[in-house]
Design an enzyme around this catalytic site. Structure first.
Site, PDB file in Angstrom:
ATOM      1  N   GLU A 285       0.885  -1.175   0.000  1.00 15.32           N
ATOM      2  CA  GLU A 285       0.000   0.000   0.000  1.00 15.32           C
ATOM      3  C   GLU A 285       0.913   1.212   0.000  1.00 15.32           C
ATOM      4  O   GLU A 285       1.697   1.409   0.919  1.00 15.32           O
ATOM      5  CB  GLU A 285      -0.918  -0.034   1.226  1.00 15.32           C
ATOM      6  CG  GLU A 285      -2.134   0.864   1.090  1.00 15.32           C
ATOM      7  CD  GLU A 285      -1.868   2.291   1.508  1.00 15.32           C
ATOM      8  OE1 GLU A 285      -1.610   3.121   0.592  1.00 15.32           O
ATOM      9  OE2 GLU A 285      -1.904   2.576   2.702  1.00 15.32           O
ATOM     10  N   CYS A 319      -2.391   8.347   4.016  1.00 11.63           N
ATOM     11  CA  CYS A 319      -2.378   8.102   2.572  1.00 11.63           C
ATOM     12  C   CYS A 319      -3.752   8.370   1.964  1.00 11.63           C
ATOM     13  O   CYS A 319      -3.875   8.584   0.766  1.00 11.63           O
ATOM     14  CB  CYS A 319      -1.909   6.696   2.264  1.00 11.63           C
ATOM     15  SG  CYS A 319      -2.729   5.426   3.220  1.00 11.63           S
TER      16      CYS A 319
END
Length: 513
Positions: A285, A319
């Site tokens: 990720e 994020c």
């Protein structure tokens, strides 16, 4: 099987909750400055070289020191994990799950204490830290329940006189490289997902937040996890990280962090080393450039609230944080004004004092974000914030730029700080095109009451997690499985029903009767 329930968070406007977090902060501050050893096969190992963890809101305050692994100790951890795997893989999945249930209960009892560690080591405001701890509990309970589900024989077809099964088995030793921004939740989720499926792991925590990880490994020990299943080896990414990613005995790598590091891991893991007899899996990720789109039919107060929460929660160090707003030209000025006015009410300061926004994580992040603010001044109009101060801690004001073009650097590059850029669109087609014009595809949000626009976004907004009429941060385990595609990663969907399959391999068994 008992149904999964999301762990609730605390309301810190209530005096009893304020008092509880303050008491936890007092307890943790009394423990600052301690040393934490490596843990390999249950053995505590002290090294000469140390990682020093500091409070990003108060640079002269040491949270703790942590022994630092080298290649030799990484190899020792690998051999230990390989040996432990041979027995751990044979454990009944229910017994492995029970350890996660117990660990979740321990963290729940010490919830404010773990949150307090994150307030001080990661600079998290109270509510953000509490949400982080809740998510860690969620991951443990959810993955334990998912393991119980996946451990049952899968339904297969069979001819007469034939018995067929398909089942999942663990893979081997995995390398876990978590981020600093969710130092308990993501670190915990990455670790326990690999462990409950029967693998053993080498945990290399983020160098900014190694103490939180050390405290969590202690919880796993208390919960009864056998020695060698999780080996705690903080160290340099260039030395220990590369060595373990390249190692021929590494079966998988689970990584959350920057695109630069993630793509490098992906490339290195793809190379088959001498003595390697499998293809390594990588679960990655790697960040985002997340957009909130506001069309002409939107609730503009809701839009402003969603933008401010998503852009400035934890100083934009998620994020999933909103770093771009694309608003229809008819509502652009009003949305911008409402967002600026709301952002002006946010308090910035030491998170231990209950401020809404604390520092950014370290000097490197501070310098990078400050540089982007200067770039923003050249590309657009600074309408709020922009001031930076690293005299005591790494503080940056909530910052808003207006008048950006879709291809400007502030609209394209991940900043990972409290900076949001506003861009105008002439219609929904253009708004959607701008939203999709980055190399990332992690989260996004549409604020709209137009059902056609909502349907089009569902189909054409290129993100792994799409939200309608709410902010683009705050996914909940089991509710909104999290992960994106394009350069945001492998879309592994943490907290989802198929996440554990990343750490297992399927085996088919057929017997003629």
């Amino acid at each position: 099987m008992i149904p999964y329930r999301h762990e609730p968070t605390y309301d810190f406007s209530k005096e009893e909750n304020k008092a509880a977090i303050q008491a936890a902060l007092d307890k943790v501050q009394a423990e600052l400055g301690k040393h934490y050893d490596l843990i390999i096969g249950g053995e505590r190992i002290t090294t000469e070289e140390k990682i020093v963890s500091i409070n990003p809101a108060k640079k002269d305050e040491v949270i703790g020191t942590v022994s630092k692994a080298n290649k030799e100790l990484a190899e020792k951890a690998m051999q230990t994990a390989l040996e432990a795997f041979e027995s751990w893989r044979k454990w009944d999945p229910r017994d492995r799950a029970d350890i996660l249930f117990k660990a979740a209960a321990i963290v729940r009892r010490r919830k404010h204490e773990f949150s307090a560690w994150m307030v001080l080591e990661a600079g998290k405001p109270w509510a953000e830290a509490d949400g982080d701890t809740s998510e860690a509990i969620d991951f443990m309970e959810y993955y334990a329940r998912q393991m119980l589900r996946l451990s049952r024989p899968q339904e297969m077809l069979a001819e007469a006189g034939e018995h067929n099964e398909m089942f999942y088995q663990p893979m081997g030793v995995g390398v876990i490289i978590p981020p600093w921004n969710f130092p308990l939740a993501i670190m915990c989720g990455m670790t326990v997902s690999a462990v409950v499926t029967g693998n053993t792991v080498l945990l290399k925590p983020a160098s900014n937040t190694p103490v939180v990880a050390a405290k969590f490994v202690e919880v796993l020990e208390e919960a009864g996890l056998p020695a060698g299943v999780v080996n705690y080896i903080p160290g340099s990414g260039a030395e220990v990280g590369d060595y373990l990613v390249d190692h021929p005995k590494t079966r998988f790598v689970s990584f959350t962090g920057s695109r630069e590091v993630g793509t490098r891991i992906y490339e290195r893991a793809a190379k088959v080393q001498k003595g390697q007899i499998w293809l390594k899996r990588v679960v990655a990720e790697m960040g985002g450039k997340d957009t909130i789109v506001v069309d002409q039919d939107a609730d503009l107060d809701l839009a402003a609230q969603s933008i401010v929460y998503s852009a400035f929660g934890y100083a934009g160090q998620k994020c999933s944080a909103c770093s771009r707003v694309v608003a229809h030209q008819d509502v652009y000025d009003d949305v911008l004004k409402k967002t600026v006015e709301l952002a002006k009410t946010l308090t910035v300061g030491e998170p231990k004092d209950g401020n809404y926004m604390g520092p950014v994580i370290d000097k490197a992040a501070f310098d990078k974000i400050a540089e982007y603010i200067e770039i923003g001044k050249q590309e657009g109009e600074l309408v709020l914030g922009g001031k930076v101060d690293d005299s005591k801690g790494f503080f940056i004001e909530p910052t808003i730029f207006a008048g950006l073009k879709p291809t400007d650097r502030l609209m394209q590059e991940e900043i990972f700080g409290p900076v949001v850029a506003f861009c105008k669109a002439k219609d929904f087609d253009e708004a959607l095109a701008i939203a999709n014009n980055t190399e990332y595809a992690l989260t996004g949000s549409l604020i709209s009451n137009n059902r056609e626009h909502i349907a089009r976004a569902r189909r054409d907004f290129q993100v792994g997690n799409l939200y309608i009429n709410r902010g683009c941060t705050g996914s909940i385990v089991g509710y909104q499985p999290f992960g994106g595609f394009k350069m945001s990663g492998t879309d592994a969907k943490a907290g989802g029903p198929d996440y554990l399959l990343n750490f297992m391999e399927a085996k088919t068994y057929t017997e003629k009767l």
